[in-house]
Design a protein around this motif. Structure first.
Motif: not given
Ligand code: HEM
Ligand SMILES: [Cu+2]
Ligand SMILES: [Cu+2]
Lengths: 581, 225, 367
Positions: B100-104
């Motif tokens: 999720s953090s990679r996908k912001q």
């Protein structure tokens, strides 16, 4: 690991107050000096202890307070401090911290905060260790190998508190060494400046890098054995403790394996020898090269030898256990691996010697120490072939031959490197030269004195005199002449010990009053001598990081005016400096 | 790896020849932290490897009373399996958070991050409960070497997880203070790596602690000890 | 230059020292003279490398010493390229040298690990800080033993139900006799911590590890009385863990052997007669002399010379007169009253009353 990010940013700020500059500093150079000063302090204690022991051996009964308990406590603390708290800490925490970032062109270690924690944990471990002098029963007298069951049973001095403090101190030290080690390895892998390829790193960095890897992988073995022994001692588990009687009574222990401890201990202990030796190998190569104005002979071979020794050092540990009662068939394997490791080691010796060959040898104090190192290491290394050859070890193990051997290779030889290196790098660290005259005196007394101590000692071992004997006068097979020799050795040891005052004085005096050295008094080519300020300031490199164009050994390049080409000199700059022949 | 490749991985590529302050970019810093963590994991591996070797050697001595033998408390180790489930969930949620953090996706990132911590705490609590149970049955640390090793290995694994939870706390605090997701993601990345590693380590330990003495004997013979 | 000269001096000095020094090995008294030969081979090979390399250093230091500043790009040192060939040669020569000392070494070691058929077993039992021994008796087999079975009447921990053990000969003193020219397998056992059975003249040695049995073998080849030393640190009286090994002719050995008690007989007859001589034997067999002298010299424990009736100063500053009651208490519960300046290292000896009487008689007899 998440805090790394913050710490990294913080490090970019210049520290202001005295406290943040010299005490809670995250600057690798300050940390290095903190490490070194603590280590040297501990080393002086260990030196005094050795003088006390020598008094007892050379002139039994001359020290009123020196009973068997005290002797064994002194012996244990001396050995442990010298190996772990002095040499390991000094080479990795001291020299490693100072040299790595400067030599690879980094601004600092990659995790400065962890680096600072490392030195404080180290400090804590030394405090815990020294605290054991003041607890009931005194420090442990288990021998630096701490073999169970003896280490934690009655009949060994310090089994009440001393051994517990020793083990706790070691565990704390290991944590400190691991935190430091993560830094050194990561810095070498990830923070080299532009152009600093692996094969352009000075051998000092290679030596420390490999030694750190060994430390990271080998110290866990000491940790494992330390934790289990601590549990055996405190809550009565039987990891290492067999069915046994103690003080005439049956104990509750059952089934543990003392040999298992020995395997774990030496799985750490042998690489430990190289944790001390490899940085010394690297530093001595650089010193030889600089002071004989010639590139290191066979640089690539030297790198490979360091790597090979590092790898092999994990499969020779049981050569310390030939007479331990382990399966005797292991002897064949470990004798063979041990003697194989002698080959890369010999290559290093040849290459040092060949570095001098066709050189332009300046007889400076660091060079004297370097040559003395070669000679001492050669002597100690060759006696290692005796002890590695299993059948020869059987009569010689646990005699003074062993004491002489390991003092030559991992006592005197690395200490000579420490001295040589301090004389060599002192100008960079303080901006001042150390006094040459005092340096010469210090060198001659130390070199000749230690040879006088340890060379004849081998013969006591061949005679059969056992080590770790508080008093051996009662044995008939030991002739009076051997006791006379012991008295001679003691006198030599006392002289050597006293001569170290010269060194301490020289260091302190020169740090404040020494002759100004300028940035590069030895005309050395490697990167640490090319910093914009001397001593280097926080951040090391000013505005821009240096760019590296060559390896660190471009000495006496034909056709170039100067006899050295610094690593950050580009081809164009070099062209401009060429003379027409 | 050749020197050129190494330079590339060290972030030389982005600087285009000059010696700029390439070292301090967030990418480089993240890379260094990752390298540091990998080395740390190698150290921990060495530590547990040596414990396991000691375990195997010690298990061959006659007084060893194996905890998973019939009628022994771990003959049916279901509490351990429940704890394992919790640790697996923790790992899954951290991975989720990482993705999720990679996908912001800020909200999802933080939610899953918190859940991961929660399940890690459940794991530690569960392990403590197992200890409690063993002790109530009279299986104390020093009663038998098999017990000693059980407490030692589970305890040390738990301590390593607790260390990880400290880093996790810092990350949660940062998120709570509103640190942008982009900067957060490198911390989460590190947490996820570490948790997966500890999960793998736990599987090894679990396998070791619950398999039969015959397996040990076979393993020991295989190692030629 | 000075360095070069000194190195030559050290080299010559060391070489002379190697050949003329009074500290050579004790004369060998077993078959392991073969080990001495390997030591000689190793010394020669390593000696050659030592001398060769040092001489090269000396040569380089003299020949290539700094002679003046370099000018115009002409440097004294040569920018020598590496010589792969030279390095390979050196590697090769080293390998040959190492094989030349390893190979014969391993051959002898192979001999060392293979106990010859028909070697008699002799058990050595080590405990802090004394030796005792056990011989297999008529049946040639040692009986089973276990630390848990040890008690005052069974100091070796023999299994009373094992028939092999009944005729074992128990030698509860620090003196072992062995017959000459018969190979022996020394079976080593420790009751407490690590020890190491070491007789310098025999050359071979091995650790004794509690919880397991280790061994080595040798054939005594020279009659005589040899000292037994402990060569593995075992606590504070390690240096004092002394014994004797006596190599006898076959007849003398038989004579000695016939005097030794068997395990079975030791179970039946409790010792009595309460005399000084019995006390002395008891003191010797219990290892008291590891820490107490009878000639007045200071050791780990107070000397027994003139002890009876003396006034001792205790740790807490009080004094006590060494009468019978005090002596007996100090043997059965040594830590109850600690004499000043001594560490609590003595074990409690739960002896029988008659044994205590004998010991006290003996102590009285050492004025
Ligand atoms: C002039 C300097 C030194 C002197 C005079 C000296 C003297 C001694 C003496 C007398 C012993 C006890 C031997 C015995 O009782 O068997 C000893 C043991 C030892 N020394 Fe040194 N030493 C010196 C420097 C060093 C250094 C630099 C090291 C670093 C490696 C070192 C490491 C050890 C170790 C590991 C032991 C063994 C301790 C033990 O048996 O538990 N020594 N030394
Ligand atoms: Cu070693
Ligand atoms: Cu001993």
């Amino acid at each position: 690991m998440a805090y790394v990010h913050d710490a990294e940013k913080e490090a970019l700020h210049q520290p202001h107050s005295f406290w943040s500059k010299y005490v809670w500093s995250q600057d690798h150079k300050v940390i290095a000096i903190q490490y070194s000063l603590i280590a040297i302090f501990a080393g002086i204690i260990a030196l005094v202890l050795s003088a006390m022991m020598r008094m007892q051996i050379g002139f039994p009964g001359s020290l009123e307070f020196m009973d068997a308990n005290t002797y064994y406590q002194a012996m244990t603390m001396h050995g442990m401090i010298m190996v772990i708290y002095l040499l390991t800490a000094l080479f990795l925490g001291g020299f490693g911290n100072y040299m790595i970032p400067l030599m690879v062109g980094a601004r600092d270690m990659v995790f400065p905060f962890v680096n600072m924690l490392s030195v404080w944990f180290y400090f804590l471990s030394v405090i815990i260790l020294l605290a054991s002098f003041f607890v009931p029963g005194g420090p442990t007298g288990a021998g630096w190998t701490l073999y169970p069951p003896q280490a934690i049973t009655a009949g060994t001095p310090g089994m009440e508190w001393g051994i517990i403090l020793m083990l706790v101190s070691l565990l704390v030290f290991i944590i400190a060494a691991t935190m430091g080690g993560l830094n050194y390895v990561t810095t070498v892998i990830q923070a080299r400046t532009y152009g600093m390829t692996l094969l352009r790193m000075p051998l000092t960095v290679w030596g420390i890098f490999m030694a750190t890897i060994l430390a990271l992988l080998a110290f866990p073995a000491l940790f494992v054995s330390g934790v289990m022994m601590l549990l055996d001692r405190t809550i009565g588990t039987s990891f290492f403790m067999p069915e046994m009687i103690s003080m005439g009574q049956q104990t509750d222990y059952d089934g543990g394996s003392p040999i298992l401890f020995q395997h774990l201990f030496w799985f750490f202990g042998h690489p430990e020898v190289y944790i001390v030796a490899l940085p010394a190998f690297g530093m001595i190569s650089d010193i030889l090269s600089v002071h004989s104005r010639k590139k290191v002979f066979g640089y690539k071979m030297m790198v490979w030898a360091i790597v090979a020794i590092g790898v092999l050092s994990f499969i020779v540990w049981a050569h310390h256990m030939y007479v331990s009662g382990m399966n005797p068939y292991f002897g064949f394997f470990f004798a063979t691996t041990t003697l194989i490791i002698a080959v890369p080691t010999a290559i290093k010796v040849y290459n040092w010697v060949l570095t001098l060959w066709k050189g332009d040898i300046h007889m400076t104090v660091p060079l004297l120490f370097a040559v003395a190192f070669i000679f001492t290491f050669l002597a100690g290394g060759l006696t290692g072939l005796f002890l590695g050859n299993v059948i020869v070890d059987i009569p010689l193990s646990d005699t003074y031959f062993v004491v002489a051997h390991f003092h030559m290779v991992m006592g005197v030889a690395p200490v000579l490197v420490v001295f040589g290196s301090i004389y060599h790098w002192f100008p960079k660290i303080t901006g001042r030269m150390m006094n040459d005259k005092i340096g010469m005196w210090h060198f001659w007394i130390t070199f000749l004195g230690t040879y006088a101590i340890y060379f004849p000692m081998h013969y006591l071992g061949i005679l059969g005199m056992p080590r770790r004997y508080y008093d051996s006068t009662a044995y008939e097979f030991i002739p009076q002449s051997a006791h006379d020799l012991n008295a001679f050795i003691t006198i030599a040891a006392l002289i050597v010990g006293a001569a170290q005052v010269l060194f301490i004085y020289n260091m302190i005096h020169s740090a404040f009053k020494g002759k100004e050295s300028g940035p590069n008094p030895w005309n050395a080519a490697s990167l640490e001598w090319q910093t914009p300020q001397t001593p280097p300031v926080h951040g090391n490199w000013g505005e821009k990081l240096p760019v590296v164009h060559r390896w660190p050994y471009d000495y006496s390049v034909p056709g170039v005016k100067e006899d050295f080409v610094p690593q950050n000199v580009s081809e164009q700059e070099l062209e401009a400096n060429k003379v027409k022949l | 790896m050749t020197a050129a490749q190494l330079m590339k991985t060290s972030g030389f590529e982005s600087v285009g020849g000059g010696a700029n302050e390439w070292q301090e970019t967030p990418e480089v810093i993240a890379l260094r932290a990752k390298t540091g963590l990998r080395i740390l994991m190698a150290v921990i591996t060495s530590l547990f490897f040596l414990f396991i070797v000691s375990f195997l050697i010690r298990s061959q001595i006659a007084d060893w009373e194996h905890l998973s033998a019939p009628w022994k408390p771990l003959a049916n180790p279901w509490p351990l399996w429940i704890n394992t489930g919790a640790l697996v969930l923790a790992s899954i949620f951290l991975q989720w958070s990482r993705i999720s953090s990679r996908k912001q996706e800020a909200r999802r990132t933080v939610e899953t991050l918190v859940l991961a911590g929660f399940f890690s705490l459940v794991f530690i609590g569960g392990q403590l409960a197992v200890w409690q149970q063993l002790m109530s049955l009279g299986y104390f640390v020093s009663t038998n070497p098999a017990n000693s090793f059980f407490y030692l290995l589970t305890g040390l694994h738990g301590l390593h997880l607790a260390g990880g939870l400290m880093a996790w706390c810092k990350t949660v605090v940062k998120a709570w203070r509103g640190m942008p997701i982009k900067q957060l993601s490198s911390s989460i990345e590190l947490c996820a790596m570490y948790w997966h590693y500890l999960l793998g380590l736990w599987f090894v330990l679990l396998g070791l602690l619950t398999s039969s003495p015959e397996t040990y004997a076979a393993l020991v013979r295989l190692c030629g000890l | 230059m000075a360095l070069a000269i000194i190195l030559v001096v050290l080299l010559i000095g060391s070489t002379i020292f190697q050949f003329v020094n009074p500290w050579s090995a004790t004369p060998v008294a077993s078959n392991w003279g073969s080990i001495d030969n390997i030591i000689v081979i190793t010394s020669v090979i390593t000696g050659i490398f030592f001398v060769g390399i040092t001489l090269f250093v000396v040569y380089a230091l003299v020949k290539f010493r700094h002679r003046g500043p370099s000018e115009n790009g002409q440097h004294q040192a040569s920018y020598e390229p590496d010589s792969k060939k030279l390095e390979w040669w050196l590697t090769g020569i080293t390998t040959v040298g190492i094989c030349a000392l390893l190979a014969p070494g391993l051959v002898v070691y192979d001999d060392f690990v293979h106990v010859p058929e028909g070697a008699t077993e002799v058990e050595v039992v080590g405990k802090q800080w004394m030796w005792s021994f056990r011989l297999p008796g008529e049946d040639g087999k040692l009986g089973h033993a276990k630390v848990k079975l040890i008690g005052m009447d069974n100091p070796f921990g023999l299994d009373p139900d094992d028939p092999n053990g009944q005729d074992d000969l128990l030698i509860n003193t620090n003196v072992l006799h062995l017959p000459i020219d018969k190979p022996v397998k020394m079976v080593l056992r420790s009751l407490d911590v690590l020890h190491n059975f070491y007789v310098p003249q025999i050359r071979a040695k091995m650790d004794m590890v509690p919880g397991q049995v280790s061994y080595f073998w040798f054939t005594p080849t020279k009659e005589g009385r040899y000292e037994i030393l402990c060569a593995e640190y075992c606590g504070v009286a390690h240096y004092n863990m002394k014994g004797h090994m006596i190599i006898d002719s076959a007849e003398n050995y038989q004579a000695w052997l016939s005097e030794q008690p068997t395990f079975a007989s030791s179970l039946v007859s409790g010792s009595d007669d309460g005399g000084v001589e019995q006390g002395r034997q008891l003191a010797e067999s219990s290892g008291c002399f590891a820490c107490h002298s009878i000639d007045g010299s200071k050791s780990l424990g107070p000397t027994w010379k003139g002890l009876f009736g003396k006034t001792e100063v205790l740790m807490d500053g009080t004094t006590v007169v060494a009468d019978e009651a005090y002596l007996k208490e100090s043997i059965t519960d040594p830590n109850a009253k600690m004499v000043k300046d001594y560490a609590p290292v003595m074990v409690a000896y739960p002896l029988s009353d008659s044994q205590l009487d004998a010991l006290v008689e003996y102590i009285k007899s050492t004025p």
